[in-house]
Scaffold this active site. Sequence first.
Site, PDB file in Angstrom:
ATOM      1  N   GLU A 174     -13.248   2.516   8.868  1.00 20.68           N
ATOM      2  CA  GLU A 174     -14.117   1.370   8.578  1.00 20.68           C
ATOM      3  C   GLU A 174     -15.593   1.770   8.655  1.00 20.68           C
ATOM      4  O   GLU A 174     -16.387   1.184   9.406  1.00 20.68           O
ATOM      5  CB  GLU A 174     -13.797   0.194   9.512  1.00 20.68           C
ATOM      6  CG  GLU A 174     -12.407  -0.373   9.263  1.00 20.68           C
ATOM      7  CD  GLU A 174     -12.113  -1.668  10.014  1.00 20.68           C
ATOM      8  OE1 GLU A 174     -12.974  -2.113  10.796  1.00 20.68           O
ATOM      9  OE2 GLU A 174     -11.016  -2.229   9.808  1.00 20.68           O
ATOM     10  N   GLU A 306      -4.257  -0.318   7.646  1.00 23.77           N
ATOM     11  CA  GLU A 306      -4.251  -1.469   8.559  1.00 23.77           C
ATOM     12  C   GLU A 306      -3.857  -2.701   7.767  1.00 23.77           C
ATOM     13  O   GLU A 306      -4.532  -3.060   6.797  1.00 23.77           O
ATOM     14  CB  GLU A 306      -5.617  -1.675   9.227  1.00 23.77           C
ATOM     15  CG  GLU A 306      -5.988  -0.592  10.231  1.00 23.77           C
ATOM     16  CD  GLU A 306      -7.257  -0.891  11.007  1.00 23.77           C
ATOM     17  OE1 GLU A 306      -7.579  -2.102  11.174  1.00 23.77           O
ATOM     18  OE2 GLU A 306      -7.922   0.070  11.439  1.00 23.77           O
TER      19      GLU A 306
END
Length: 506
Positions: A174, A306
């Site tokens: 991220e 994810e």
Amino acid sequence: MAIEAVLNVDLDGPRISRHLYGHFAEHLGRCVYGGFYVGEDSDIPHERGLRLDVVDALRELSIPNLRWPGGCFADEYHWRDGIGPKEQRPVMVNTHWGGVEENNHFGTHEFMALCEMLGAEPYIAGNVGSGTVREMSEWVEYLTRAGDSPMARLRQANGRDEPWPVRFWGLGNEAWGCGGNMTAEHYAQEARRYGTYCRDYGDNKLYKIAAGANSADYAWTETLMKQLGPLGCRHIESTAYHALSVHYYTLTGPTWEQKGSATAFDTDEYYTTMVSAARIDEILSGHAAVMDCYDPGRSVGLVLDEWGTWFDVEPGTNPGFLYQQNTLRDALVAGTHFDVFHRHADRLVMANIAQTVNVLQAMILTDPDSQAMVLTPTYHVFRMNRGHQDATSLRVDFRTAPPSRRVGDATLTTVSMSASRKDGRLLISLSNLDADTAADVEIELRGGAVETVEALILTSGALQDHNTPQAPSAVTPRSYDGVTVAGGRLRAHLPAHSFVTVSGAL
């Protein structure tokens, strides 16, 4: 009237990689400490501190890979803190998740031992956010280089003579947020730089995964693809990275701060959840379309490392630990996700549910008071779908439009299915998402005959039902006689809010 569909048993689709059934373990709440790892002084049966009943349960899923140490934690984790004698390892503060102190007793050697016990491939997320190129390069050397070198000698001094095979490496996590708050352009350069110095040693060939987009940020994906080749490039040979990730969570609540309860929800909230879950098809299609422009040969992989439901934490628990219960609703989210994954198996090479134990949409919950282990409804979907791993996907076409319903401004298709073939057996997964109404499906089997079938069903009296230490089997699969086959047609009765798998020898 039955919903009619056609399944061509002899027309091969893309192979469904077993890695689409991957998992994720972050240093977050009680996922690692108190979940996987109970310590060497625990009264709970363990091996080198690794909780054995959790390991045994995950073996039953044929867990293919495990991503670690994060998540956001990856970009503040310095691997040298987690090697050597435990009493000499420095304490750190987990600033992302609850501000708790960690003693680093679970580090590289413990993680690799866990993967060996599980029979799972390790997927290591390296520190790009607060680390250095040298730090990640030396971690690769420490784990994977044989013979004589500085990091190989350090590994040997810590008790491991031979290197481990570690293919999967994440270049941060991220990067657009907790992994450094970078722009896409800046991160693309960082990914090339870090990827360059993550070396192959011996027969261990790295598969490097760039930190990709959040949800529908297709511009991020395009920026990363531009770094690998021009528009229309037929074959990309990248040494910097071989795949891009994307993250997508199923959210229900009106705001990020109010995500809704994992167990106290009404039917409207249920349908809102399922609409959010169904959007994963749009997300994967969008990123695949961008990647196809630069890589029509599909040599670059897409990794959804994810995914899962995200609700409010359970009352009375640490808000930074992300502990939530897991109901039949979560199981139906998982079942429909896998149908989508199977359809995208030509580009999607890995997926990792968030997370394996005690965090978000977990497979397993462990009770800190009674020390009991509970298998969640989501766990059972993974187990029922095991036969799809490394199987040949088979296309399912509806002859009649499947049922649907309006949910706000969206339309939700309430019957979902996918199919595969492996080792002479057919496996079909079917979901009925309608909260109140059953559905009948009739599937014409073309190009192959199935004489008898076995079926399992996962359902319960209420969508909110879940398993607890006091009622560990409230939602559990059972044999199901609502599926028949005759004359080349398979007929399945799907009760409201149910997940069904059907298998048979071809």
